[in-house]
Write a protein that holds these residues in place. Structure first.
Motif, short mmCIF file in Angstrom:
data_model
loop_
_atom_site.label_atom_id
_atom_site.label_comp_id
_atom_site.label_asym_id
_atom_site.label_seq_id
_atom_site.Cartn_x
_atom_site.Cartn_y
_atom_site.Cartn_z
N VAL A 22 43.82 -14.87 31.39
CA VAL A 22 42.52 -15.28 30.84
C VAL A 22 42.52 -14.96 29.35
CG1 VAL A 22 41.30 -14.94 33.03
CG2 VAL A 22 41.45 -13.06 31.40
N TYR A 27 39.16 -10.41 28.95
CA TYR A 27 40.18 -9.68 29.69
C TYR A 27 39.68 -8.34 30.22
CZ TYR A 27 45.03 -9.47 31.04
OH TYR A 27 46.18 -9.48 31.77
N LEU A 30 36.97 -8.67 32.97
CA LEU A 30 37.50 -9.09 34.27
C LEU A 30 38.33 -7.98 34.91
CD1 LEU A 30 37.73 -11.28 36.41
CD2 LEU A 30 39.71 -12.18 35.17
#
Length: 75
Positions: A22, A27, A30
């Motif tokens: 991603v 980052y 997540l």
């Protein structure tokens, strides 16, 4: 045919190797979101250079491996 979409938390809970691909700006968010879903022996593979490893380590308790793909590996 036969593909079933699953939430990232569900996938992370079933995997022992988690690769996050991603953009750097989402980052850490997540990684933190998935941390509680990941198995205790799971390994998180970081595929971006834009996230410091120590910051990532502060968001998850699993083992982390940082891999930065480059075009030089093709030579």
């Amino acid at each position: 045919p036969g593909l079933t979409p699953l939430a990232p938390e569900v996938l992370a809970s079933q995997a022992n190797l988690v690769l996050l691909a991603v953009p750097p700006d989402v980052y850490l968010l997540l990684a933190e979101r998935l941390s509680s879903s990941m198995q205790p022996d799971a390994v998180l593979v970081c595929l971006t250079n834009g996230v410091p490893l120590d910051e990532l380590g502060g968001r998850t308790e699993c083992a982390i491996v940082k891999v930065i793909p480059t075009m030089a590996h093709l030579v």
